[in-house]
Design a protein around this motif. Sequence first.
Motif, PDB file in Angstrom:
ATOM      1  N   ARG A 158       0.812  -1.212   0.000  1.00 18.65           N
ATOM      2  CA  ARG A 158       0.000   0.000   0.000  1.00 18.65           C
ATOM      3  C   ARG A 158       0.848   1.266   0.000  1.00 18.65           C
ATOM      4  N   LEU A 159       2.071   1.153   0.472  1.00 20.85           N
ATOM      5  CA  LEU A 159       2.976   2.292   0.550  1.00 20.85           C
ATOM      6  C   LEU A 159       3.982   2.183  -0.587  1.00 20.85           C
ATOM      7  N   GLN A 160       4.127   3.265  -1.358  1.00 16.03           N
ATOM      8  CA  GLN A 160       5.045   3.257  -2.494  1.00 16.03           C
ATOM      9  C   GLN A 160       5.789   4.585  -2.575  1.00 16.03           C
ATOM     10  N   VAL A 161       7.055   4.492  -2.992  1.00 13.11           N
ATOM     11  CA  VAL A 161       7.835   5.677  -3.327  1.00 13.11           C
ATOM     12  C   VAL A 161       7.851   5.796  -4.843  1.00 13.11           C
ATOM     13  N   ASP A 162       7.562   6.974  -5.361  1.00  9.39           N
ATOM     14  CA  ASP A 162       7.575   7.181  -6.810  1.00  9.39           C
ATOM     15  C   ASP A 162       8.972   6.837  -7.352  1.00  9.39           C
ATOM     16  N   PRO A 163       9.082   5.869  -8.259  1.00  5.76           N
ATOM     17  CA  PRO A 163      10.399   5.492  -8.775  1.00  5.76           C
ATOM     18  C   PRO A 163      11.123   6.626  -9.489  1.00  5.76           C
ATOM     19  N   ASN A 164      10.368   7.609  -9.998  1.00  8.42           N
ATOM     20  CA  ASN A 164      10.971   8.722 -10.727  1.00  8.42           C
ATOM     21  C   ASN A 164      11.235   9.958  -9.859  1.00  8.42           C
ATOM     22  N   GLN A 165      10.616   9.999  -8.688  1.00  4.94           N
ATOM     23  CA  GLN A 165      10.741  11.178  -7.840  1.00  4.94           C
ATOM     24  C   GLN A 165      10.661  10.725  -6.379  1.00  4.94           C
ATOM     25  N   ALA A 209       9.647  11.094 -16.839  1.00  2.00           N
ATOM     26  CA  ALA A 209      10.982  11.677 -16.951  1.00  2.00           C
ATOM     27  C   ALA A 209      11.685  11.600 -15.609  1.00  2.00           C
ATOM     28  N   PRO A 210      12.981  11.263 -15.596  1.00  4.95           N
ATOM     29  CA  PRO A 210      13.730  11.234 -14.337  1.00  4.95           C
ATOM     30  C   PRO A 210      13.635  12.571 -13.619  1.00  4.95           C
ATOM     31  N   GLY A 211      13.312  12.511 -12.358  1.00  3.96           N
ATOM     32  CA  GLY A 211      13.178  13.730 -11.570  1.00  3.96           C
ATOM     33  C   GLY A 211      11.791  14.311 -11.570  1.00  3.96           C
ATOM     34  N   ALA A 212      10.924  13.828 -12.459  1.00  2.00           N
ATOM     35  CA  ALA A 212       9.539  14.304 -12.505  1.00  2.00           C
ATOM     36  C   ALA A 212       8.623  13.205 -11.967  1.00  2.00           C
TER      37      ALA A 212
END
Length: 744
Positions: A158-165, A209-212
């Motif tokens: 249920r908990l996720q960190v955005d892979p791109n940001q 996009a990386p960082g977005a």
Amino acid sequence: MQRRHLIKATGLCALGAAGMPAAWAATPSPAAEVCDWRSVPFGGGGLVDGLVFHPREAGLLYARTDAGGAFRFDPASTSWVPLLDHLSNADADLMGVLSLAVDAQDPNRLYAACGQYLGEWSRNGALLASSDRGATWRITELGIKLGGRDAGRGSGERLQVDPNQGDVLWLGTTRDGLMKSADRGQSFRRLDFPARHVSLVLVDAAGGAPGAPSSTVYVGSHDKPGLYVSRDGGASFTREPGAPEQAPQRAVLGPDGTLYASFAVSYSDAASNPGNAKSGSVWKRDPKGRWTEITPVVPGQNSKGFGYSGLDVDRRVPGRILVSTFERWDQGDDLFLSTDDGAHWTPLSGRSKHQVGAYAWALSNQVRGSGQMGGQICDIKIDPFNGDRAVYGTGFGLYMADNLLAAQQPGGIVNWTFAVDRLELSVPVEIKSPSEGASLLGAMNDISGAGWDSIQKPPRAGLFMPFGENNRSVDHAELLPVLIARTADQASTGGYVSVDGAITWRPFGPTARLTKAPNGDYLTAGRIAVSAKGNFMVWAPDRQPALCTRDLGATWKECAGWPATRDVTLTPVADRAVDGVFYVYDRSSGKILISIDGGASFKPSITGLPVLDAWQSAQLISAPGSLRDLWLAVPDGLVYLAGPDKRGRTIKGVAEPWLIALGKAAPGASYHSVYVWGKVIVNGTLTEGLFRSDDVGANFKRINDDRHRFGRLLSLAADPLEHGVVYLAAQGRGILVGRPRAAS
């Protein structure tokens, strides 16, 4: 079973009023003597409901549990490192981890959504954040409840960190919908998601996009079953067309963009996994958006109802999928492997061999009807760096294999190892340390319990059989320690007796004990006390009159004079020096009652003690060596009752004694060491921790530190043969032993 030799204590006597040292009531000193802490090995014993590999660092694996906290796997020692042992009693509910998340861009960052229950009496949930792989944590209060030990806890993550940001976190809650953070979890805002109970969150990094921040996120729901998608970063959600109206349990994206999901249907309105699963399925959606069912075995065709939960794919090989059933109780749960994108499946139960190593108790898993693979398989993972390596969790621990692909070969066998070194998850509810025979006895929920002949190794001969029962209490005869009795909820007569130190057991004789109250409440087996030489026992079933026996439990009769127990189970206490003498603290009248006839009758002996409500805790213990040498812990103090007057003396400075125990006296001391878990005033400051006094309560030393608090303790015992050695029964973290550092 190896035996410890009895070492007779010398100079043990109860201190009467005239024998109290001058410093007896002094405020405890600030001296500290921190112990080294180790788990007493049992191995597993609780639910592993989530597993998380880091996607970019090989070998970095985490496990979450519903009561024992979170763990990190150490490949060098093939053991687990506990990460939440620093939690205090007030924060003990945070040992229930609803979800874990890692930052794909920073392997050092780890997040845990914690909180055990949804009741108003439980602690609110919190987001724990670490920048050093769980060595230290920042706690952010969420202001809502999280059901890390409630229905539906096995789904996720249920908990996720955005892979791109990495600044962006998504959190699905148990009853408060979907939340999002833009500052690494330091604050959250609630999104307009159509359901309350979120079952999973999956962020699609493709095209971002990386960082977005990523724009596409998939969210599952238990209360409005189905899979939803947002393509605008959570601003709006629509139901995925073509996916079933079932509760998604796990979802994963394959290397070619295919989306896979496992589903379950509950028998009731409560969320399944674990609990209540009656049906389920497995589906895939190809990159063009077409959904196809790929369920290995449809529930109801060849068995009773069950669901699907565990699901993962080989990140390097498109079409290689691994899924698990859960709660397939009649046949046992199974894993299914496909190498052709779900067109065909190989069940692994017939292609697997399980090694339990030193953990002999795990051989009894099939007694619970969970089959060869183990039951309650909530999650399974394939190593993203090695498709031959897999790990899956069960209700009693987890298994690892390094040759998963052997299942693809004719006659190939997958070798699973019960990989639970230092993964201690049991719930020991009462522990004792005898002076001879077993070094330690532990009554445990779900897995019965055991006697350890060595606390360095898992028990083998001393297992409490039959396996799989809720044991509630255990006691031994102080002067004949091989005589042991224990209570068990599922035992037809309520308990067992052993006369050979926990090697063999025989059940109690028949009684009129009730297992259900008039209002329908479930009644536990209650508490047991064994007299000093073992000729008598007193047993107090839950909220019922106590029973006594003088023939090793073959026959029982009701104890006359036992206090009324409609709201609470009272605990009988055996005098540790004189056979046939028992005590009970009647909290409703503020009296200690005594029996001098083996429990046949009880009469008031000590009066004027605190009167407590049913919800308030209290503990009465008897010291070895002398008649009527008693200690009483009540919510606001510790009372020592010894000598002929028995008037009681309050130990000043002990503000809240939650648990107490007595152990071997310090060198040169004439009385047992006294251990207190609770709050003690140290140098004018109220301090929470575990304390020891070697001078009958005149001075206390704190023997743990803030890194070793272990959440909520259920029982405390101290070694009668080795000074300074103390045992802790931690809820969901098994049994731990503390030993003075200087003696290590």
